[in-house]
Design an enzyme around this catalytic site. Sequence first.
Site, PDB file in Angstrom:
ATOM      1  CD1 TRP A  10      -2.571  -1.477  -0.077  1.00  0.00           C
ATOM      2  CD2 TRP A  10      -3.111  -1.157   2.082  1.00  0.00           C
ATOM      3  NE1 TRP A  10      -3.741  -2.160   0.173  1.00  0.00           N
ATOM      4  CE2 TRP A  10      -4.099  -1.977   1.477  1.00  0.00           C
ATOM      5  CE3 TRP A  10      -3.249  -0.829   3.427  1.00  0.00           C
ATOM      6  CZ2 TRP A  10      -5.193  -2.464   2.191  1.00  0.00           C
ATOM      7  CZ3 TRP A  10      -4.340  -1.312   4.132  1.00  0.00           C
ATOM      8  CH2 TRP A  10      -5.306  -2.114   3.516  1.00  0.00           C
ATOM      9  CG  HIS A 100       9.931  -0.631  -3.026  1.00  0.00           C
ATOM     10  ND1 HIS A 100       9.948   0.508  -3.794  1.00  0.00           N
ATOM     11  CD2 HIS A 100       8.894  -1.379  -3.472  1.00  0.00           C
ATOM     12  CE1 HIS A 100       8.957   0.439  -4.668  1.00  0.00           C
ATOM     13  NE2 HIS A 100       8.302  -0.692  -4.495  1.00  0.00           N
ATOM     14  CD  GLU A 149       8.635  -4.227  -6.868  1.00  0.00           C
ATOM     15  OE1 GLU A 149       7.430  -4.403  -6.974  1.00  0.00           O
ATOM     16  OE2 GLU A 149       9.135  -3.356  -6.135  1.00  0.00           O
ATOM     17  CB  SER A 187       2.641  -1.610 -14.375  1.00  0.00           C
ATOM     18  OG  SER A 187       3.181  -0.323 -14.173  1.00  0.00           O
ATOM     19  N   GLY A 208       1.460  -2.734  -6.248  1.00  0.00           N
ATOM     20  CA  GLY A 208       1.331  -1.444  -5.574  1.00  0.00           C
ATOM     21  C   GLY A 208      -0.040  -0.842  -5.869  1.00  0.00           C
ATOM     22  N   GLY A 209      -0.095   0.025  -6.883  1.00  0.00           N
ATOM     23  CA  GLY A 209      -1.336   0.731  -7.229  1.00  0.00           C
ATOM     24  C   GLY A 209      -2.536  -0.203  -7.393  1.00  0.00           C
TER      25      GLY A 209
END
Length: 224
Positions: A10, A100, A149, A187, A208-209
Amino acid sequence: MKDLFIVANWKANKTEEEAIYWLSEFRNNLDSLKGQFENKELILCPSYPVISAVKNYIDKFELPITLGSQDVSQFGRGAYTGEVPVSILKKYVRFCIIGHSERRENFQENDEILSRKVSTAIAGGLLPIFCVQGKNTFIPLGVKIVAYEPKDAIGTGNPDTPQNADEVAAAIKSKQKEVTSVLYGGSVNAENVGVFTEMEHIDGVLVGGGSLDSNSFISLLQKC
Ligand code: PGA
């Protein structure tokens, strides 16, 4: 069917109220996820102040969710203002994201710092999910779960190709034998998740999003 890790990161989003709303929607839709958790571990990573309330809700309603943190301190307990050490975190979480790219970039976290975070986390009983940006990124010893990532894919709507992500995952596993799982992140959404999770060497996704809206996230879970 292989086992998958689905990690919802989040980031710096969601107040406690928003987090509880997400969980209540998730709970209301659990019927539509029947059978989904036999081969999947769902790991939710809220911001620090929200973790405790989220844990209470998960425990109360016995939701199939494990908690993770988005970071961990490289230090132990003591005079480290602003830091959250493993000894405080481990009551709430089993996993912690380390390295990250947003932390590497915005907080200058380098290989040395990240190695200390990994060893501190492991010594304290947490399982690191170590983020790398490519097959040549340094991975500290002891890491078992890696998230590949690529930076250009994070938050851009431009994911890597599943073929390339699979090649990177295979290369990481063959280079570092301790690594048992490689996730793909960048993504990921309900439309593309399946093409990543069906690849031979990819063992899950870091989202994520795509994890912020519970309904979209539930569709994502249904498709992997
Ligand atoms: P994104 O973020 O899914 O919004 O691209 C992934 C991540 O940064 O972990």
